[in-house]
Motif scaffolding. Structure first.
Motif, PDB file in Angstrom:
ATOM      1  N   MET A   1       0.851  -1.172   0.000  1.00  0.00           N
ATOM      2  CA  MET A   1       0.000   0.000   0.000  1.00  0.00           C
ATOM      3  C   MET A   1       0.898   1.236   0.000  1.00  0.00           C
ATOM      4  SD  MET A   1      -3.205   0.914   2.530  1.00  0.00           S
ATOM      5  CE  MET A   1      -2.295   1.358   3.995  1.00  0.00           C
ATOM      6  N   GLU A   2       0.494   2.261  -0.743  1.00  0.00           N
ATOM      7  CA  GLU A   2       1.262   3.491  -0.777  1.00  0.00           C
ATOM      8  C   GLU A   2       1.261   4.153   0.598  1.00  0.00           C
ATOM      9  OE1 GLU A   2      -2.687   5.768  -2.031  1.00  0.00           O
ATOM     10  OE2 GLU A   2      -1.911   3.910  -2.804  1.00  0.00           O
ATOM     11  N   GLN A   3       2.180   5.082   0.810  1.00  0.00           N
ATOM     12  CA  GLN A   3       2.222   5.779   2.085  1.00  0.00           C
ATOM     13  C   GLN A   3       1.135   6.846   2.124  1.00  0.00           C
ATOM     14  OE1 GLN A   3       6.192   7.267   2.625  1.00  0.00           O
ATOM     15  NE2 GLN A   3       6.906   5.321   3.418  1.00  0.00           N
ATOM     16  N   VAL A   4       0.420   6.892   3.246  1.00  0.00           N
ATOM     17  CA  VAL A   4      -0.628   7.893   3.460  1.00  0.00           C
ATOM     18  C   VAL A   4      -0.548   8.367   4.899  1.00  0.00           C
ATOM     19  CG1 VAL A   4      -2.217   6.956   1.726  1.00  0.00           C
ATOM     20  CG2 VAL A   4      -2.361   6.167   4.072  1.00  0.00           C
ATOM     21  N   LEU A   5      -1.053   9.552   5.159  1.00  0.00           N
ATOM     22  CA  LEU A   5      -1.127  10.048   6.521  1.00  0.00           C
ATOM     23  C   LEU A   5      -2.287   9.362   7.232  1.00  0.00           C
ATOM     24  CD1 LEU A   5      -0.616  13.875   5.939  1.00  0.00           C
ATOM     25  CD2 LEU A   5       1.026  12.246   6.888  1.00  0.00           C
ATOM     26  N   ALA A   6      -2.054   8.885   8.438  1.00  0.00           N
ATOM     27  CA  ALA A   6      -3.110   8.212   9.199  1.00  0.00           C
ATOM     28  C   ALA A   6      -4.309   9.139   9.386  1.00  0.00           C
ATOM     29  CB  ALA A   6      -2.575   7.738  10.548  1.00  0.00           C
ATOM     30  N   SER A   7      -4.064  10.419   9.557  1.00  0.00           N
ATOM     31  CA  SER A   7      -5.166  11.361   9.763  1.00  0.00           C
ATOM     32  C   SER A   7      -6.078  11.447   8.546  1.00  0.00           C
ATOM     33  CB  SER A   7      -4.633  12.743  10.118  1.00  0.00           C
ATOM     34  OG  SER A   7      -3.842  13.255   9.060  1.00  0.00           O
ATOM     35  N   SER A   8      -5.571  11.123   7.361  1.00  0.00           N
ATOM     36  CA  SER A   8      -6.396  11.196   6.154  1.00  0.00           C
ATOM     37  C   SER A   8      -7.335   9.998   6.031  1.00  0.00           C
ATOM     38  CB  SER A   8      -5.512  11.286   4.907  1.00  0.00           C
ATOM     39  OG  SER A   8      -4.865  10.051   4.659  1.00  0.00           O
ATOM     40  N   LEU A   9      -7.157   8.982   6.872  1.00  0.00           N
ATOM     41  CA  LEU A   9      -7.992   7.778   6.796  1.00  0.00           C
ATOM     42  C   LEU A   9      -9.256   7.876   7.643  1.00  0.00           C
ATOM     43  CD1 LEU A   9      -5.193   5.080   6.885  1.00  0.00           C
ATOM     44  CD2 LEU A   9      -6.498   5.874   4.905  1.00  0.00           C
ATOM     45  N   SER A  10      -9.334   8.843   8.538  1.00  0.00           N
ATOM     46  CA  SER A  10     -10.524   8.998   9.368  1.00  0.00           C
ATOM     47  C   SER A  10     -11.732   9.253   8.478  1.00  0.00           C
ATOM     48  CB  SER A  10     -10.334  10.147  10.350  1.00  0.00           C
ATOM     49  OG  SER A  10     -11.447  10.255  11.189  1.00  0.00           O
ATOM     50  N   GLY A  11     -12.789   8.458   8.663  1.00  0.00           N
ATOM     51  CA  GLY A  11     -13.986   8.578   7.854  1.00  0.00           C
ATOM     52  C   GLY A  11     -13.949   7.778   6.566  1.00  0.00           C
ATOM     53  N   TYR A  12     -12.831   7.095   6.306  1.00  0.00           N
ATOM     54  CA  TYR A  12     -12.678   6.307   5.082  1.00  0.00           C
ATOM     55  C   TYR A  12     -13.477   5.010   5.199  1.00  0.00           C
ATOM     56  CZ  TYR A  12     -10.042   5.793   0.759  1.00  0.00           C
ATOM     57  OH  TYR A  12      -9.687   5.726  -0.555  1.00  0.00           O
ATOM     58  N   SER A  13     -14.180   4.619   4.155  1.00  0.00           N
ATOM     59  CA  SER A  13     -14.974   3.391   4.148  1.00  0.00           C
ATOM     60  C   SER A  13     -14.063   2.169   4.155  1.00  0.00           C
ATOM     61  CB  SER A  13     -15.866   3.334   2.914  1.00  0.00           C
ATOM     62  OG  SER A  13     -16.812   4.374   2.952  1.00  0.00           O
ATOM     63  N   VAL A  14     -14.518   1.110   4.860  1.00  0.00           N
ATOM     64  CA  VAL A  14     -13.739  -0.125   4.992  1.00  0.00           C
ATOM     65  C   VAL A  14     -14.581  -1.300   4.509  1.00  0.00           C
ATOM     66  CG1 VAL A  14     -12.504  -1.632   6.599  1.00  0.00           C
ATOM     67  CG2 VAL A  14     -12.544   0.828   6.991  1.00  0.00           C
ATOM     68  N   MET A  15     -13.956  -2.146   3.676  1.00  0.00           N
ATOM     69  CA  MET A  15     -14.624  -3.323   3.146  1.00  0.00           C
ATOM     70  C   MET A  15     -13.636  -4.484   3.179  1.00  0.00           C
ATOM     71  SD  MET A  15     -16.237  -3.880  -0.671  1.00  0.00           S
ATOM     72  CE  MET A  15     -17.636  -2.810  -0.384  1.00  0.00           C
ATOM     73  N   THR A  16     -14.154  -5.704   3.436  1.00  0.00           N
ATOM     74  CA  THR A  16     -13.284  -6.870   3.387  1.00  0.00           C
ATOM     75  C   THR A  16     -13.030  -7.247   1.934  1.00  0.00           C
ATOM     76  OG1 THR A  16     -15.014  -8.552   3.382  1.00  0.00           O
ATOM     77  CG2 THR A  16     -14.239  -7.764   5.550  1.00  0.00           C
ATOM     78  N   THR A  17     -11.990  -8.015   1.700  1.00  0.00           N
ATOM     79  CA  THR A  17     -11.668  -8.458   0.347  1.00  0.00           C
ATOM     80  C   THR A  17     -12.719  -9.420  -0.199  1.00  0.00           C
ATOM     81  OG1 THR A  17     -10.245 -10.197   1.245  1.00  0.00           O
ATOM     82  CG2 THR A  17      -9.175  -8.125   0.598  1.00  0.00           C
ATOM     83  N   THR A  18     -13.622  -9.899   0.672  1.00  0.00           N
ATOM     84  CA  THR A  18     -14.719 -10.751   0.220  1.00  0.00           C
ATOM     85  C   THR A  18     -15.978  -9.948  -0.085  1.00  0.00           C
ATOM     86  OG1 THR A  18     -15.410 -11.207   2.494  1.00  0.00           O
ATOM     87  CG2 THR A  18     -13.867 -12.765   1.485  1.00  0.00           C
ATOM     88  N   GLY A  19     -15.912  -8.620   0.059  1.00  0.00           N
ATOM     89  CA  GLY A  19     -17.019  -7.751  -0.311  1.00  0.00           C
ATOM     90  C   GLY A  19     -17.946  -7.337   0.814  1.00  0.00           C
ATOM     91  N   ALA A  20     -17.647  -7.712   2.057  1.00  0.00           N
ATOM     92  CA  ALA A  20     -18.483  -7.317   3.192  1.00  0.00           C
ATOM     93  C   ALA A  20     -18.102  -5.907   3.642  1.00  0.00           C
ATOM     94  CB  ALA A  20     -18.314  -8.294   4.347  1.00  0.00           C
TER      95      ALA A  20
END
Length: 81
Positions: A1-20
């Motif tokens: 995964m590319e480098q990102v600031l942890a603060s930029s991930l707040s509010g980011y949608s999360v999904m499993t690799t199986t689509g859940a």
């Protein structure tokens, strides 16, 4: 995964690799001595925990090493117990 600031991930949608769909990133925890990311704290928004550990306040802790990709969603490998 590319480098990102942890603060930029707040509010980011999360999904499993199986689509859940899990929810959105509420916070990120790190080891203060090493600086290594430990967990992504997810607000479930009523979704299934997909086997991840649930906290007393209704969040789910996804281990940082379960994150496989950041694209339209933060993709995580499902928990294996």
């Amino acid at each position: 995964m590319e480098q990102v600031l942890a603060s930029s991930l707040s509010g980011y949608s999360v999904m499993t690799t199986t689509g859940a769909e899990l929810g959105v990133v509420n916070n990120v925890t790190a080891d203060l001595q090493t600086g290594k990311l430990e967990y992504f704290r997810i607000d479930l928004n009523g979704n299934n925990t997909s086997g991840f550990r649930e906290t007393d306040d209704g969040h789910v802790l996804v281990p940082a090493d379960a994150v496989s990709e950041k694209s339209d969603y933060l993709l995580v490998e499902p928990a294996t117990d």
